[in-house]
Every structure is written in structure tokens, then in C-alpha cells.
Enzyme design. Structure first.
Site, PDB file in Angstrom:
ATOM      1  N   ARG A  47       0.829  -1.208   0.000  1.00 51.09           N
ATOM      2  CA  ARG A  47       0.000   0.000   0.000  1.00 51.09           C
ATOM      3  C   ARG A  47       0.861   1.255   0.000  1.00 51.09           C
ATOM      4  NH1 ARG A  47      -5.046  -1.828   3.887  1.00 51.09           N
ATOM      5  NH2 ARG A  47      -6.392  -2.408   2.142  1.00 51.09           N
TER       6      ARG A  47
ATOM      7  N   LYS B 258     -18.562 -16.495   3.632  1.00 54.25           N
ATOM      8  CA  LYS B 258     -19.988 -16.292   3.896  1.00 54.25           C
ATOM      9  C   LYS B 258     -20.764 -15.691   2.743  1.00 54.25           C
ATOM     10  CE  LYS B 258     -19.426 -15.138   8.750  1.00 54.25           C
ATOM     11  NZ  LYS B 258     -19.341 -13.841   9.434  1.00 54.25           N
TER      12      LYS B 258
HETATM   13  P1  AMP Z   1     -13.743 -13.948   2.832  1.00 55.93           P
HETATM   14  O1  AMP Z   1     -13.051 -13.036   3.791  1.00 55.93           O
HETATM   15  O2  AMP Z   1     -15.230 -13.950   2.925  1.00 55.93           O
HETATM   16  O3  AMP Z   1     -13.229 -13.801   1.418  1.00 55.93           O
HETATM   17  O4  AMP Z   1     -13.374 -15.420   3.303  1.00 55.93           O
HETATM   18  C1  AMP Z   1     -12.065 -15.885   3.330  1.00 55.93           C
HETATM   19  C2  AMP Z   1     -12.017 -17.064   4.252  1.00 55.93           C
HETATM   20  O5  AMP Z   1     -12.920 -18.047   3.812  1.00 55.93           O
HETATM   21  C3  AMP Z   1     -10.659 -17.716   4.281  1.00 55.93           C
HETATM   22  O6  AMP Z   1     -10.097 -17.530   5.544  1.00 55.93           O
HETATM   23  C4  AMP Z   1     -10.967 -19.198   4.011  1.00 55.93           C
HETATM   24  O7  AMP Z   1     -10.276 -20.073   4.860  1.00 55.93           O
HETATM   25  C5  AMP Z   1     -12.450 -19.272   4.276  1.00 55.93           C
HETATM   26  N1  AMP Z   1     -13.056 -20.395   3.573  1.00 55.93           N
HETATM   27  C6  AMP Z   1     -12.996 -20.669   2.255  1.00 55.93           C
HETATM   28  N2  AMP Z   1     -13.611 -21.835   1.979  1.00 55.93           N
HETATM   29  C7  AMP Z   1     -14.067 -22.320   3.148  1.00 55.93           C
HETATM   30  C8  AMP Z   1     -14.776 -23.499   3.535  1.00 55.93           C
HETATM   31  N3  AMP Z   1     -15.127 -24.393   2.628  1.00 55.93           N
HETATM   32  N4  AMP Z   1     -15.086 -23.663   4.835  1.00 55.93           N
HETATM   33  C9  AMP Z   1     -14.726 -22.746   5.742  1.00 55.93           C
HETATM   34  N5  AMP Z   1     -14.055 -21.626   5.456  1.00 55.93           N
HETATM   35  C10 AMP Z   1     -13.731 -21.401   4.173  1.00 55.93           C
END
Ligand code: AMP
Length: 392
Positions: free
Chosen positions: A36, A198
Site C-alpha cells: 500500500r 460467507k
Molecule cells: P472472505 O473473507 O469472505 O473472502 O473469506 C475468506 C475465508 O474463507 C478464508 O479464511 C478461508 O479459509 C475461508 N473459507 C474458504 N472456503 C471455506 C470453507 N469451505 N469452509 C470454511 N471456510 C472457508
């Protein structure tokens, strides 16, 4: 219509307040990723080369307590900036008052000041009008270059530019050009790949991209809520039960363009798995959870990406932090890095780190410096720190 940019301002001899995004990850005094800081250099260099007096403002971390202040002291950034800039940077350990004002008054053309963390002021995050007016009184012009913060209406991002002639810097201009290009005038086919934990975090972006993109590929933890919505067995996988109806709605609206995993890598435990295998989606036994997309899904997503002219990617395909469940994210990242003739955009966050850690950063057309900001932009939302800057 394009925004007024720093090149449209007459900066010579002027005090130019620049809101940069120096919210860098750090462990103690050690900055672990200075991307950054480096990303802000084009604007800073342009200003110093054109005789401006450059006053840099940024937040660093969250500041609620005195301990947070010690932890998020901006002086570490001043040191690193001076190194990468190869020029002196005066750090002012104050966010208002005599010390700050006399430092600004003593500036010569081409000099740089970095103020202490904007969040040392409780009014920063509330966009306190008095604070915005006060900071504005320190400058003649304002440049918005903190893309990672433009989705927040804070005193430093929105308060100051309501008082001063203002422009976007080169980083914000570049972000708007790539992300805006994908939203408003994408080369087609336009494929979006969305992953991460999520559905609730990505509702807005899925909704908007289902309208705009030609295909939306869904992986990561949120795919299991979609699988549950199809009545499939998802074992102990991540599920947002209250989003099942929404997932059904997306599947109905996205018929023909929404692609979900066809198989999944499962394990019997998240922390210490002893049994890892791949099964068809929807056939996850109780006691197992889905933690990555499987090989058949990788192949299917690769097929859907063939010939794409624009790709927007946000969110890992699995728990990529663990090597056993990183393959889906790595393979998709590789595929995008090797796509010929496509504009490839990563929307910040974990997918950006994955691309950088894998050594593919240079192969993407654009890696956004703002995870939250780029998602809100792709949702079609107005970003307050951009809205406040006038059109040309
Ligand atoms: P986000 O911040 O919403 O992009 O989510 C990223 C996080 O989602 C990462 O830390 C991943 O480990 C988690 N993640 C991805 N796939 C899965 C899964 N199948 N089960 C649980 N966590 C997940």
C-alpha cells in the site's frame, strides 16, 4: 464522466493534503507488506516533482484504547516511506495543534510530512465536521488516493474534501478505471468468480454481478449454503441457514449463468483432519465438512473461463491457508494468471494475498488495494470518498 484528477490541479507551491491508505499489516515495528505504501508513490512523486508541499494523512489499524495507539503508531510507516521514496519524510507525532501547524507552516516545496494516525482522533470515524474543517485548514488542495478507505465516510476521506478543491490521485483513478471498466463496459464474456466464507458478506456483489456478468462461478465456504438450498447433503460444512431462501432466489435468477461446485474436498476435522477425500457435491456424510473445491470443479471452472475477456475474482475457493485445502484456490489463480487476452481483476483481500504469495501478482491486469471498497464498488454502491470528488 471522469473525476477531476491530481493532474487537473495547479499544485506548485500549494499545501496538498493527500489521504493515502497506509493501513499496512505489521507485527510490532515490522511492516510485513508494504504494497500500500508503494501503491501511493506515483501520486506522492508527481506532487513533489511539481513543487507541492505534501501532507499525508492515513489511518493505521483500529484505535479504541491507549494500547491501540501504541500498537498503531504511524512512525513505522514514515520510516518505510522514506526508504522506498528515497527522500526525507518528516513524521509529525500529532493529529492537531501547535506541533502539526508549525510543521506545515515550515514546509518548502517538494517536502513531505506524514501526520500521526488519523484514528487517534475519535472524530475521524464519525466524520466530525469540526475535525474535517480543521484538517482542511492545514491545506490548499486535497487529493483522495486511499482507495482502501473510500467506502467509508470519515473526516479524512469525506470531511476534508467538502472544504477544499479536490481530486482523485493516480491510485484511485486506476482502481476506478479497472473496476468501473468491468462494471460499466466489460469485454465479454465477463466471468466473475466469487468465494470466501460467507454468503452474507457477498450478497450485494452476487446480486449485482448476476445482472452484469455472463457467468458467475461460486466456490469457497459459501457454496455449501447453495448446495443446501438445492436439498443436497452438506454434512458439517459451513452453512448460513437464514440465507437458504436467498440462495434459491439467486439460483432462479442466475439460471444458466450461475455455476456451483460439482465436487468437493472433505475432511473429518477442521484443525486435525485424519481423513481427507473428494466426493460429489451434495454427498458429504455427517461428521465431514467441505473445505475446498474438487478436481472436477476446477476442470469445470477452467472450461467456463476459456475465452473470457474480463474476469473479476474475489474470495478463495477453499481454506487456502491450509496446504491440504489450497489446491482449488491455487489452480484457479494459475488459470487466471495464464488467461490470454483477458482483463483480470482481483478484488483485494485473501485472493490478492493468494496471487501475491504464489508469485502471480504481475500476471494480473489489476489487483485492487481495497478489499471492502472494491466489493462495495462491484455491488454498484456509491463510494462516499469518490462521490465527494467533482466530475471533470
Ligand atoms: P472472505 O473473507 O469472505 O473472502 O473469506 C475468506 C475465508 O474463507 C478464508 O479464511 C478461508 O479459509 C475461508 N473459507 C474458504 N472456503 C471455506 C470453507 N469451505 N469452509 C470454511 N471456510 C472457508
Amino acid at each position: 464522466m471522469a473525476k477531476v484528477t491530481v493532474k487537473d490541479l495547479d499544485v506548485k507551491g500549494k499545501r496538498v493534503i493527500v489521504r493515502v491508505d497506509f493501513n499496512v499489516p505489521h507485527k510490532g515495528d515490522v511492516i510485513t507488506d508494504d504494497n500500500r505504501i508503494v501503491a501511493a508513490l506515483p501520486t506522492i512523486n508527481y506532487l513533489t516533482e511539481n513543487g507541492a508541499k505534501v501532507i499525508l494523512l492515513s489511518h493505521l489499524g483500529k484505535v479504541k484504547t491507549d494500547e491501540d495507539k501504541v500498537k498503531n503508531d504511524m512512525s513505522i510507516v514514515a520510516k518505510r516511506l522514506a526508504e522506498v521514496q528515497n527522500a526525507p519524510v518528516k513524521f509529525v507525532n500529532a493529529t492537531r495543534g501547535e506541533e502539526l501547524e508549525s510543521a506545515v507552516n515550515a514546509m518548502n516545496e517538494g517536502e513531505i510530512i506524514l501526520m500521526q494516525n488519523t484514528r487517534y482522533e475519535p472524530g475521524e470515524s464519525k466524520n466530525d465536521p469540526e475535525l474535517g474543517a480543521y484538517w482542511a485548514s492545514l491545506g490548499d488542495l486535497f487529493v483522495e488516493d486511499a482507495f482502501g478507505s473510500v467506502h467509508r465516510a470519515h473526516a479524512s476521506t469525506v470531511g476534508i474534501p467538502t472544504h477544499l478543491p479536490s481530486a482523485v490521485g493516480f491510485l484511485v483513478e486506476k482502481e476506478l478505471s479497472f473496476l468501473g471498466g468491468a462494471l460499466n463496459n466489460p469485454g465479454r464474456p465477463f466471468v466473475a468468480i466469487l468465494g470466501g466464507a460467507k454468503v452474507s458478506d457477498k450478497i450485494g456483489v452476487i446480486e449485482n454481478l448476476l445482472k452484469i456478468a455472463d457467468k458467475v462461478l461460486i466456490g469457497g465456504g459459501m457454496a455449501y449454503t447453495f448446495a443446501a438450498a438445492e436439498g443436497k447433503k452438506i454434512g458439517n460444512s459451513l452453512l448460513e441457514a437464514d440465507k437458504i431462501d436467498l440462495a434459491k432466489d439467486f439460483m432462479a435468477k442466475g439460471e444458466g449463468k450461475l455455476f456451483l461446485p460439482v465436487d468437493t474436498v472433505i475432511a473429518n476435522d477442521f484443525d486435525a483432519p485424519t481423513d481427507i477425500k473428494t466426493v460429489a457435491s451434495g454427498e458429504i456424510p455427517d461428521g465431514y465438512m467441505g473445505l475446498d473445491i474438487g478436481d472436477a470443479t476446477i476442470a469445470e471452472f477452467q472450461k467456463e473461463l476459456e475465452g473470457a475477456k474480463t474476469v473479476f475474482w474475489n474470495g478463495p475457493m477453499g481454506v487456502f491457508e491450509k496446504p491440504e485445502f489450497a489446491k482449488g484456490t491455487i489452480e484457479i489463480c494459475k488459470t487466471l494468471a495464464e488467461l490470454d487476452g483477458a482483463t483480470t481483476i482481483i478484488g483485494g483481500g485473501d485472493s490478492a494475498s493468494a496471487a501475491k504469495n504464489l508469485g502471480f501478482a504481475e500476471k494480473f491486469s489489476h489487483i485492487s488495494t481495497g478489499g471492502g471498497a472494491s466489493l462495495e464498488f462491484m455491488e454498484g454502491k456509491e463510494l462516499p470518498g469518490v462521490a465527494v470528488i467533482a466530475e471533470k
